[in-house]
Design a protein around this motif. Structure first.
Motif, PDB file in Angstrom:
ATOM      1  N   THR A 191      42.661 -83.577   0.624  1.00  0.00           N
ATOM      2  CA  THR A 191      43.051 -83.416  -0.778  1.00  0.00           C
ATOM      3  C   THR A 191      41.842 -83.496  -1.704  1.00  0.00           C
ATOM      4  O   THR A 191      40.840 -84.131  -1.372  1.00  0.00           O
ATOM      5  CB  THR A 191      44.081 -84.500  -1.182  1.00  0.00           C
TER       6      THR A 191
ATOM      7  N   ASN B  18      50.533 -83.109  -0.688  1.00  0.00           N
ATOM      8  CA  ASN B  18      51.980 -83.257  -0.486  1.00  0.00           C
ATOM      9  C   ASN B  18      52.662 -81.904  -0.292  1.00  0.00           C
ATOM     10  O   ASN B  18      53.577 -81.773   0.512  1.00  0.00           O
ATOM     11  CB  ASN B  18      52.618 -83.974  -1.683  1.00  0.00           C
TER      12      ASN B  18
ATOM     13  N   SER C 143      42.418 -84.844  -4.561  1.00  0.00           N
ATOM     14  CA  SER C 143      42.867 -85.890  -5.484  1.00  0.00           C
ATOM     15  C   SER C 143      41.989 -87.140  -5.473  1.00  0.00           C
ATOM     16  O   SER C 143      41.830 -87.786  -6.502  1.00  0.00           O
ATOM     17  CB  SER C 143      44.293 -86.321  -5.146  1.00  0.00           C
TER      18      SER C 143
ATOM     19  N   TYR D 182      52.197 -93.653   5.429  1.00  0.00           N
ATOM     20  CA  TYR D 182      52.439 -92.988   4.146  1.00  0.00           C
ATOM     21  C   TYR D 182      53.905 -92.575   4.060  1.00  0.00           C
ATOM     22  O   TYR D 182      54.387 -91.816   4.893  1.00  0.00           O
ATOM     23  CB  TYR D 182      51.523 -91.772   4.048  1.00  0.00           C
TER      24      TYR D 182
ATOM     25  N   CYS E  71      48.332 -90.599  10.207  1.00  0.00           N
ATOM     26  CA  CYS E  71      47.610 -90.749   8.946  1.00  0.00           C
ATOM     27  C   CYS E  71      46.354 -91.566   9.211  1.00  0.00           C
ATOM     28  O   CYS E  71      46.442 -92.712   9.632  1.00  0.00           O
ATOM     29  CB  CYS E  71      48.520 -91.473   7.948  1.00  0.00           C
TER      30      CYS E  71
ATOM     31  N   ARG F 224      45.909 -81.404  -8.899  1.00  0.00           N
ATOM     32  CA  ARG F 224      46.918 -81.188  -7.847  1.00  0.00           C
ATOM     33  C   ARG F 224      46.482 -80.072  -6.886  1.00  0.00           C
ATOM     34  O   ARG F 224      47.014 -78.958  -6.897  1.00  0.00           O
ATOM     35  CB  ARG F 224      48.302 -80.855  -8.446  1.00  0.00           C
TER      36      ARG F 224
ATOM     37  N   LEU G 119      52.030 -80.773   3.190  1.00  0.00           N
ATOM     38  CA  LEU G 119      52.926 -81.465   4.140  1.00  0.00           C
ATOM     39  C   LEU G 119      54.332 -80.874   4.071  1.00  0.00           C
ATOM     40  O   LEU G 119      54.996 -80.689   5.097  1.00  0.00           O
ATOM     41  CB  LEU G 119      52.973 -82.969   3.817  1.00  0.00           C
TER      42      LEU G 119
ATOM     43  N   ALA H 111      43.868 -87.644   3.883  1.00  0.00           N
ATOM     44  CA  ALA H 111      43.722 -87.700   2.420  1.00  0.00           C
ATOM     45  C   ALA H 111      42.527 -88.577   2.033  1.00  0.00           C
ATOM     46  O   ALA H 111      41.909 -88.370   0.992  1.00  0.00           O
ATOM     47  CB  ALA H 111      44.996 -88.241   1.786  1.00  0.00           C
ATOM     48  N   TYR H 112      42.214 -89.558   2.900  1.00  0.00           N
ATOM     49  CA  TYR H 112      41.101 -90.480   2.623  1.00  0.00           C
ATOM     50  C   TYR H 112      39.961 -90.263   3.621  1.00  0.00           C
ATOM     51  O   TYR H 112      39.142 -91.155   3.841  1.00  0.00           O
ATOM     52  CB  TYR H 112      41.606 -91.932   2.686  1.00  0.00           C
TER      53      TYR H 112
ATOM     54  N   GLY I  53      48.386 -79.936  -4.176  1.00  0.00           N
ATOM     55  CA  GLY I  53      48.307 -81.293  -3.640  1.00  0.00           C
ATOM     56  C   GLY I  53      48.590 -81.255  -2.148  1.00  0.00           C
ATOM     57  O   GLY I  53      49.241 -80.327  -1.642  1.00  0.00           O
TER      58      GLY I  53
HETATM   59  N1  PMP Z   1      48.493 -88.226   2.030  1.00  0.00           N
HETATM   60  C1  PMP Z   1      48.265 -89.520   1.821  1.00  0.00           C
HETATM   61  C2  PMP Z   1      48.028 -90.398   2.982  1.00  0.00           C
HETATM   62  C3  PMP Z   1      48.249 -90.038   0.523  1.00  0.00           C
HETATM   63  O1  PMP Z   1      48.051 -91.340   0.331  1.00  0.00           O
HETATM   64  C4  PMP Z   1      48.461 -89.161  -0.569  1.00  0.00           C
HETATM   65  C5  PMP Z   1      48.443 -89.641  -1.997  1.00  0.00           C
HETATM   66  N2  PMP Z   1      49.000 -90.828  -2.263  1.00  0.00           N
HETATM   67  C6  PMP Z   1      48.715 -87.830  -0.290  1.00  0.00           C
HETATM   68  C7  PMP Z   1      48.713 -87.384   1.012  1.00  0.00           C
HETATM   69  C8  PMP Z   1      49.058 -86.851  -1.360  1.00  0.00           C
HETATM   70  O2  PMP Z   1      47.987 -86.535  -2.155  1.00  0.00           O
HETATM   71  P1  PMP Z   1      47.985 -85.288  -3.100  1.00  0.00           P
HETATM   72  O3  PMP Z   1      49.333 -84.663  -3.094  1.00  0.00           O
HETATM   73  O4  PMP Z   1      47.569 -85.827  -4.411  1.00  0.00           O
HETATM   74  O5  PMP Z   1      46.953 -84.372  -2.510  1.00  0.00           O
END
Ligand code: PMP
Length: 355
Positions: A212, A88, A214, A112, A157, A223, A91, A188-189, A86
């Motif tokens: 990501t 996360n 995700s 975030y 972000c 993940r 990070l 992430a987006y 993930g």
């Molecule tokens: N960065 C941002 C801005 C997010 O909104 C999210 C998920 N909510 C993540 C990172 C983490 O995503 P993931 O760990 O699922 O890749």
């Protein structure tokens, strides 16, 4: 002191875990997942591949095939890609490697929440800059905060969660100009937005871009996240990753997903189209809302209390994110863009809830 008589780290005392309630509802629009599953042919290819995994052996520690595949997506080599559990975990590895004792990370709130949370968990001081009331960033404020804090890490972000704002290139340019340390752009987006910081990544620039699987890749359950950045940064981050951190199943899932890029892009396009439809429907309701470059929209009920509206939606089996007490977005709710029928259900329920 906890019930078992243990004394946790003093700096953890004020922290609580980060979570979003998982409630059993008909329409779940609270965690920015993709409303569409990945392609059936991806699932078939994955099942075939899983049958061939030598489960008694550790996986490829360097996840080289996966990192090469991700690199090809962005026109870089595997040495410029770090993959983790993930984004996360990506990070977290950045904070472990570049943050820590007597070091600071800058965040621009509201943003975030995991950026400041992970920084604190890793013992990194957090310095907060503020966004304007419309959630845009003032370049002068960016320069001021960074000049004062001299941070080793700056998080940006874009599109920003929970506001949906896409940062204009001037903000990133200003940051790269003044930041004494690493600039981390959390995308992430990113695929839902009109532009990306990826093309600025270079071996001689202290910039990393985090993405990501995700959201856009419809693979939240797997993940898997990654970062693209200078090879030297990727090498440093390798020092804080646990050995064999990416299991063989996940490596296969990500590697195979990349073959289905066109299908991913079609799903992203469908979500973007729906986002615009939901945004214009919100514009006709008594709510304040902001332009989004992501797969969610932040809005604030005008005449009604946000908590009440959230509860009224839940009564109609629709779950959105309740941000009413989040600093900087008080009174707001955040809705993830779903399928057309989920969005219709949400808009109908919201119209009733606001009446
Ligand atoms: N960065 C941002 C801005 C997010 O909104 C999210 C998920 N909510 C993540 C990172 C983490 O995503 P993931 O760990 O699922 O890749």
């Amino acid at each position: 002191m906890t019930a078992v008589g243990l004394r946790e780290r003093d700096d953890l005392a004020d922290l609580s875990g980060y979570h979003s309630p998982q409630v059993d509802v008909d329409v779940r629009l609270n965690t920015n997942e993709s409303p569409y599953p990945p392609p059936a042919s991806w699932r078939e290819a994955l099942l075939e591949e899983l049958a061939r995994i030598p489960f008694h052996r550790y996986p490829d520690r360097d996840a080289l095939a996966l990192r090469s595949g991700i690199g090809e997506l962005h026109g870089v080599g595997p040495e410029q890609v770090l993959a983790a559990n993930g984004s996360n975990e990506v990070l977290q590895s950045v904070c472990l490697a570049y943050g820590g004792r007597e070091r600071a990370a800058v965040v621009f709130e509201p943003t975030y929440r995991l950026h400041s949370h992970i920084a604190r968990v890793t013992g990194t001081a957090v310095v907060t800059g503020r966004r304007q009331p419309d959630f845009t960033l003032d370049v002068a404020e960016v320069r001021r905060v960074v000049a004062e804090a001299r941070p080793q890490i700056v998080f940006l972000c874009s599109p920003n969660n929970p506001t949906g704002r896409v940062e204009p290139p001037e903000v990133l340019e200003a940051l790269l100009d003044v930041a004494p340390g690493l600039v981390v752009v959390d995308e992430a987006y990113g695929q839902f937005a009109p532009h990306s910081a990826l093309e600025l990544v270079a071996d001689d620039r202290p910039l990393v871009v985090v993405r990501t699987f995700s959201k856009t890749w419809s693979m939240a359950a797997a993940r898997l996240g990654y970062l693209v950045g200078p090879a030297a940064v990727v090498q440093t981050l390798g020092k804080v990753m646990l050995p064999y951190h990416l299991d063989a199943m996940k490596q296969a899932a990500g590697r195979l997903a990349i073959r289905f890029r066109a299908e991913m892009e079609a799903r992203v396009a469908a979500v973007v189209e729906e986002r615009e439809r939901v945004a214009s429907a919100l514009a006709d309701l008594p709510v304040e809302s902001w332009p989004s470059g992501a797969n969610f929209i932040l809005f604030r009920p005008q005449a009604k209390d946000g908590d009440q509206v959230w509860g009224a939606l839940l009564d109609r089996s629709i779950l959105v994110r309740n941000c009413v007490d989040w600093p900087g977005v008080e009174g707001c709710l955040r809705v993830t863009v779903g399928t057309a029928s989920e969005n219709d259900a949400f808009l109908t329920a919201l119209t009733e809830a606001l009446a």
